[in-house]
Design a protein around this motif. Structure first.
Motif, mmCIF file in Angstrom:
data_model
loop_
_atom_site.group_PDB
_atom_site.id
_atom_site.type_symbol
_atom_site.label_atom_id
_atom_site.label_comp_id
_atom_site.label_asym_id
_atom_site.label_seq_id
_atom_site.Cartn_x
_atom_site.Cartn_y
_atom_site.Cartn_z
ATOM 1 N N UNK A 194 32.030 51.525 50.930
ATOM 2 C CA UNK A 194 33.069 50.850 50.140
ATOM 3 C C UNK A 194 32.604 49.508 49.601
ATOM 4 N N UNK A 195 31.542 48.954 50.164
ATOM 5 C CA UNK A 195 31.011 47.637 49.795
ATOM 6 C C UNK A 195 32.010 46.511 50.069
ATOM 7 N N UNK A 196 32.894 46.740 51.037
ATOM 8 C CA UNK A 196 33.838 45.686 51.429
ATOM 9 C C UNK A 196 33.133 44.465 51.995
ATOM 10 N N UNK A 197 31.936 44.680 52.551
ATOM 11 C CA UNK A 197 31.219 43.571 53.181
ATOM 12 C C UNK A 197 30.664 42.569 52.171
ATOM 13 N N UNK A 198 30.741 42.898 50.882
ATOM 14 C CA UNK A 198 30.189 41.998 49.861
ATOM 15 C C UNK A 198 31.114 40.816 49.563
ATOM 16 N N UNK A 199 32.372 40.894 49.964
ATOM 17 C CA UNK A 199 33.300 39.794 49.770
ATOM 18 C C UNK A 199 33.678 39.537 48.324
ATOM 19 N N UNK A 200 33.818 40.586 47.529
ATOM 20 C CA UNK A 200 34.201 40.410 46.131
ATOM 21 C C UNK A 200 35.610 39.826 46.030
ATOM 22 N N UNK A 201 35.809 38.967 45.042
ATOM 23 C CA UNK A 201 37.111 38.340 44.814
ATOM 24 C C UNK A 201 37.865 39.125 43.747
ATOM 25 N N UNK A 202 38.976 39.732 44.142
ATOM 26 C CA UNK A 202 39.785 40.515 43.214
ATOM 27 C C UNK A 202 41.146 39.865 42.987
ATOM 28 N N UNK A 203 41.151 38.559 42.958
ATOM 29 C CA UNK A 203 42.398 37.834 42.763
ATOM 30 C C UNK A 203 43.078 38.105 41.443
ATOM 31 N N UNK A 204 42.326 38.583 40.461
ATOM 32 C CA UNK A 204 42.895 38.857 39.141
ATOM 33 C C UNK A 204 43.631 40.196 39.083
ATOM 34 N N UNK A 205 43.562 40.987 40.149
ATOM 35 C CA UNK A 205 44.274 42.259 40.153
ATOM 36 C C UNK A 205 45.777 42.036 40.290
ATOM 37 N N UNK A 206 46.578 42.972 39.800
ATOM 38 C CA UNK A 206 48.029 42.855 39.981
ATOM 39 C C UNK A 206 48.385 42.802 41.461
ATOM 40 N N UNK A 249 45.546 49.776 36.122
ATOM 41 C CA UNK A 249 44.336 48.949 36.043
ATOM 42 C C UNK A 249 43.287 49.768 35.303
ATOM 43 N N UNK A 250 42.766 49.238 34.208
ATOM 44 C CA UNK A 250 41.781 49.959 33.397
ATOM 45 C C UNK A 250 40.399 49.848 34.025
ATOM 46 N N UNK A 251 39.702 50.982 34.087
ATOM 47 C CA UNK A 251 38.384 51.056 34.705
ATOM 48 C C UNK A 251 37.392 51.671 33.726
ATOM 49 N N UNK A 252 36.127 51.300 33.874
ATOM 50 C CA UNK A 252 35.086 51.912 33.058
ATOM 51 C C UNK A 252 33.843 51.054 33.026
ATOM 52 N N UNK A 271 42.802 44.546 33.037
ATOM 53 C CA UNK A 271 41.418 44.964 32.796
ATOM 54 C C UNK A 271 40.515 43.798 33.155
ATOM 55 N N UNK A 272 39.647 44.009 34.143
ATOM 56 C CA UNK A 272 38.807 42.935 34.650
ATOM 57 C C UNK A 272 37.420 42.946 34.056
ATOM 58 N N UNK A 273 37.062 43.951 33.269
ATOM 59 C CA UNK A 273 35.741 44.016 32.656
ATOM 60 C C UNK A 273 34.848 45.039 33.329
ATOM 61 N N UNK A 274 33.543 44.927 33.073
ATOM 62 C CA UNK A 274 32.557 45.850 33.634
ATOM 63 C C UNK A 274 31.771 45.160 34.742
ATOM 64 N N UNK A 275 31.239 45.957 35.661
ATOM 65 C CA UNK A 275 30.585 45.413 36.844
ATOM 66 C C UNK A 275 29.382 46.269 37.234
ATOM 67 N N UNK A 282 33.720 48.996 44.753
ATOM 68 C CA UNK A 282 34.679 48.225 45.530
ATOM 69 C C UNK A 282 35.966 47.991 44.753
ATOM 70 N N UNK A 283 35.870 47.843 43.428
ATOM 71 C CA UNK A 283 37.074 47.720 42.605
ATOM 72 C C UNK A 283 37.913 48.995 42.699
ATOM 73 N N UNK A 284 37.272 50.139 42.598
ATOM 74 C CA UNK A 284 37.993 51.405 42.736
ATOM 75 C C UNK A 284 38.667 51.480 44.103
#
Length: 368
Positions: A194-206, A249-252, A271-275, A282-284
């Motif tokens: 899941x890559x949860x250990x990377x500590x990504x910041x998803x504060x912009x999600x609803x 949430x738009x993905x792609x 829509x947060x962009x591409x990664x 992890x976004x998914x």
């Protein structure tokens, strides 16, 4: 028993031993073979060849669970074109397919070698590698044709060369590859990070207060474009989801970026962009459900055990196992373009998949 080099004990059979570099226990703790407390002799050596595409590599990972069960303590080497997609902690040796990897694999011996690809380079490698037992596809030496190396591989081989047999097939892909290896399929789940250990910041999600997040994977690659859904259909689905209390949430990736910007502007959907791939995975993972075509996003969603609403037209729906989470939805008219990249009728039947039908599948799969 250890082997000795100039009276120095060495354990080349240990699953940590490298030979070309210090092993991790030596590097991290200073252990040597003479007194190593984590010495772990490797069991059977298993070679798994699954080169690509990424989605097919992901949906091969359930085999890892069965191989561990059938061969406790085994040491698995996986050869692939996309090493980054594999769970790094779950496979002892991950090799990227290139000349150097192919050269050294042909010099080694394995207890079991499995090749799940019909690409001739993969088949040639299985032909030349030394193994006590081989499963999958090899290369016929006199004409260079990919060919089953064991009887259990016949079914999967034939469904790939005759459309009639492929259309009549009722076995999911995962079941087919298990049977190819001589196993019965018992619902083994994917092995995935899941890559949860990377500590990504998803504060912009609803936020959760806006309702369950429904990831909309809006693309499908450039090979089978008959799968594409129009921008108008996506807009209708998004507005209906919002009205029903969901947070789309738009993905792609880069290919979907222009479309997702258009959809965001038209609907206000997040829509947060591409990664990079690990961050995208992890976004998914932050979603409560996924709407997708048959594409890499679908495989990621299933691997992450998300309720998956799969929009399908040109593929045999029996091929996909959603593990009881989600639904497969198709157009209201019969698709006549099995495994075709262009529609014989001019307009893809995907335009006959109503947004309301997708919305209903979301409602039934992801409860408010």
């Amino acid at each position: 028993m250890p082997e000795f080099l100039h009276d120095v004990p060495v354990h080349p059979d240990c699953r940590h031993f490298r030979g070309d570099l210090p092993c991790r226990p030596n590097k991290e703790h200073g252990y040597t073979c003479a007194e190593c407390p984590v010495y772990a002799p490797a069991g059977k050596r298993i070679l798994l060849i699954k080169l690509g595409a990424i989605g097919d590599v992901i949906r091969t990972t359930p085999l890892l669970r069965r191989l561990r069960q059938e061969h406790p303590g085994c040491f698995i080497t996986w050869l692939t074109l996309t090493p980054a997609i594999l769970p790094q902690r779950e496979v002892e040796e991950i090799l990227k397919f290139d000349y150097a990897s192919a050269l050294q694999l042909q010099a080694r011996r394995f207890d079991v070698a499995i090749n799940l690809d019909k690409e001739k380079e993969a088949c040639a490698l299985l032909l030349n590698v030394r193994a006590d037992a081989k499963f999958g596809y090899t290369l016929r030496e006199y004409d260079g044709v990919p060919w089953p190396v064991n009887a259990q591989a016949d079914h999967k081989f034939l469904t790939g060369v005759f459309d009639q047999l492929s259309l009549a097939n009722t076995k999911p892909y995962v079941q087919e590859i298990f049977e190819l290896c001589g196993f019965d399929f018992r619902g083994e789940e994917y092995v995935f990070d899941t890559h949860d250990d990377k500590g990504y910041d998803w504060g912009a999600l609803p936020p959760a207060a806006q309702g369950p997040r429904i990831g909309l994977n809006t693309g499908c690659g450039d090979r089978w474009t008959t799968r594409l859904w129009s921008t108008e259909k996506w807009i209708e689905l998004i507005t209906n989801l919002q009205a029903a209390g969901y947070a789309p949430v738009l993905l792609g990736g880069e290919a979907e970026h222009p479309r997702n910007l258009t959809l965001q502007a038209a609907t206000g959907a997040a829509y947060l962009g591409t990664f990079p791939l690990p961050q995208f995975i992890n976004l998914v993972h932050q979603m409560q459900g996924i709407v997708t075509q048959v594409t890499m996003g679908m495989h990621i969603s299933i691997a992450l055990r998300k309720p998956t609403i799969l929009m399908n037209n040109i593929f045999n729906p029996h091929e996909f196992d959603l593990y009881g989470r989600g639904q497969i939805v198709g157009p209201d008219r019969q698709c006549v373009c099995f495994y075709r990249g262009t529609c014989k009728l001019g307009t893809s039947c995907m335009e006959d998949l109503p947004a309301a039908k997708v919305l209903q599948a979301v409602r039934e799969s992801v409860l408010l």
